[in-house]
Design an enzyme around this catalytic site. Structure first.
Site, mmCIF file in Angstrom:
data_model
loop_
_atom_site.group_PDB
_atom_site.id
_atom_site.type_symbol
_atom_site.label_atom_id
_atom_site.label_comp_id
_atom_site.label_asym_id
_atom_site.label_seq_id
_atom_site.Cartn_x
_atom_site.Cartn_y
_atom_site.Cartn_z
ATOM 1 C CD GLU A 288 -2.893 -1.344 0.215
ATOM 2 O OE1 GLU A 288 -2.889 -0.516 -0.713
ATOM 3 O OE2 GLU A 288 -3.665 -2.304 0.277
ATOM 4 C CG HIS B 293 -4.400 -0.191 5.694
ATOM 5 N ND1 HIS B 293 -5.774 -0.062 5.587
ATOM 6 C CD2 HIS B 293 -4.106 -1.386 5.136
ATOM 7 C CE1 HIS B 293 -6.280 -1.129 4.995
ATOM 8 N NE2 HIS B 293 -5.285 -1.957 4.715
ATOM 9 C CD GLU C 298 -14.140 8.919 22.783
ATOM 10 O OE1 GLU C 298 -14.255 7.695 22.908
ATOM 11 O OE2 GLU C 298 -13.146 9.548 23.131
ATOM 12 C CG HIS D 65 -9.198 -3.547 2.572
ATOM 13 N ND1 HIS D 65 -8.522 -3.737 1.392
ATOM 14 C CD2 HIS D 65 -8.241 -3.604 3.536
ATOM 15 C CE1 HIS D 65 -7.235 -3.913 1.644
ATOM 16 N NE2 HIS D 65 -7.033 -3.830 2.940
ATOM 17 C CG HIS E 240 -7.090 -5.504 7.573
ATOM 18 N ND1 HIS E 240 -6.589 -6.649 6.996
ATOM 19 C CD2 HIS E 240 -6.769 -4.493 6.718
ATOM 20 C CE1 HIS E 240 -5.992 -6.358 5.854
ATOM 21 N NE2 HIS E 240 -6.069 -5.045 5.669
HETATM 22 P P1 13P Z 1 1.119 -5.519 3.048
HETATM 23 O O1 13P Z 1 1.553 -6.779 3.767
HETATM 24 O O2 13P Z 1 1.726 -5.437 1.671
HETATM 25 O O3 13P Z 1 1.371 -4.291 3.880
HETATM 26 O O4 13P Z 1 -0.451 -5.622 2.785
HETATM 27 C C1 13P Z 1 -1.340 -5.763 3.855
HETATM 28 C C2 13P Z 1 -2.627 -5.090 3.596
HETATM 29 O O5 13P Z 1 -3.349 -4.810 4.542
HETATM 30 C C3 13P Z 1 -3.023 -4.737 2.202
HETATM 31 O O6 13P Z 1 -4.124 -3.882 2.189
HETATM 32 ZN ZN ZN Z 2 -5.313 -3.978 4.042
#
Ligand code: 13P
Ligand code: ZN
Length: 272
Positions: A115, A139, A169, A210, A141
């Site tokens: 990413e 980023h 909050e 995602h 999940h």
């Molecule tokens: P990477 O291992 O390349 O960082 O990818 C993980 C991910 O969350 C892709 O969206």
């Molecule tokens: Zn991801």
């Protein structure tokens, strides 16, 4: 002799990887983190650098020319960052056009996160818009926000209102709201461009089915933003699981009073 991992910014980066992992946001190699390193921090570790080959970024970020970033590795697991930092994370430098990068420390037998285009485009946008204040792009999940992307309309207004409504909050922590990007193939230029558009308006962007991207000036603020939104999503998931109708909620006028009291501006499009 000092090691790169002794530097304060590297310790904080590793700690944030640990925090995200402990909350279950980083199954396998899920998620990634990047930090735009200050020049004073670079001079404290640059004696330990060895310079790799220049490689294409696949996007152009001239606003980040010559900058250094600490990044997680592609395919690397957050849970291993603290155990084996030299292979899980690394420092990269961009060239003088912002088209290429080279590894200068770490990422042994690895490369920066897939990413990287989204991270760098977000960094470039936020560096300009915040006068250089923002340095962290994260980023994760986040389970509950992902779950909500299956049942709520994928609209900035809906996600912002719902997340604000579930925890008092939230309008104070993210008064500008959150953006939503529909499902797209991850890891490429198109999703990076779509995310950058949203980052022009928000510090937090949902990727449907995602996860989320957060931007902030430091590790605590950025992690706190992600955590606050995900906690609010968890409450909504619980509420929706208990019953479909709510008996009471935070009303539109409550939001307006909250904004007044906490001196934040909440756009009417997210309230009504
Ligand atoms: P990477 O291992 O390349 O960082 O990818 C993980 C991910 O969350 C892709 O969206
Ligand atoms: Zn991801």
């Amino acid at each position: 002799m000092m090691k790169v991992t002794d530097a304060g910014f590297v310790k904080e980066f590793i700690r944030m990887c640990e925090d995200g992992n402990s909350l279950g946001w980083h199954e396998r190699n899920g998620g990634n983190l990047s930090y735009r390193i200050k020049s004073s921090e670079i001079s404290s570790v640059s004696d330990l650098f060895s310079y790799g080959e220049w490689k294409d970024i696949t996007v152009s970020v001239p606003g980040l020319a010559n900058e250094y970033f600490l990044v997680t590795g592609s395919g690397r697991y957050f849970k291993n960052v603290i155990l084996r930092p030299e292979e899980s994370i690394g420092i990269i430098q961009l060239d003088n056009k912002g088209d290429k990068y080279r590894i200068v420390w770490g990422l042994e037998n690895s490369k920066p996160t897939s990413e990287l285009p989204t991270h760098l485009m977000n960094h470039e946008t936020k560096k300009i818009l915040t006068n250089g204040e923002h340095r962290v792009i994260y980023h994760a999940h986040t389970t509950n926000v992902i779950a909500l992307t299956f049942v709520l309309p994928l609209k900035d207004e809906v996600f912002t209102h719902k997340l604000w409504e579930m925890a008092t909050e939230c309008p104070v922590v993210f008064p500008d709201g959150v953006g939503v990007v529909e499902w797209m193939v991850p890891g490429g230029r198109d999703i990076a461009l779509a995310t950058r558009e949203k980052m022009k308006e928000y510090d937090l962007v949902v990727w449907a089915h995602h996860g989320m991207f957060a931007s902030g000036p430091d590790f605590d603020t950025t992690f706190g933003l992600m955590h606050t939104a995900e906690k609010s999503a968890e409450i909504l998931v619980k509420v929706l699981s208990m019953r479909s109708e709510m008996l009471q909620t935070i009303t539109d006028d409550d939001f307006r009073n909250l904004a007044k009291e906490f001196n934040v501006t909440l756009k009417e499009k997210f309230i009504g």
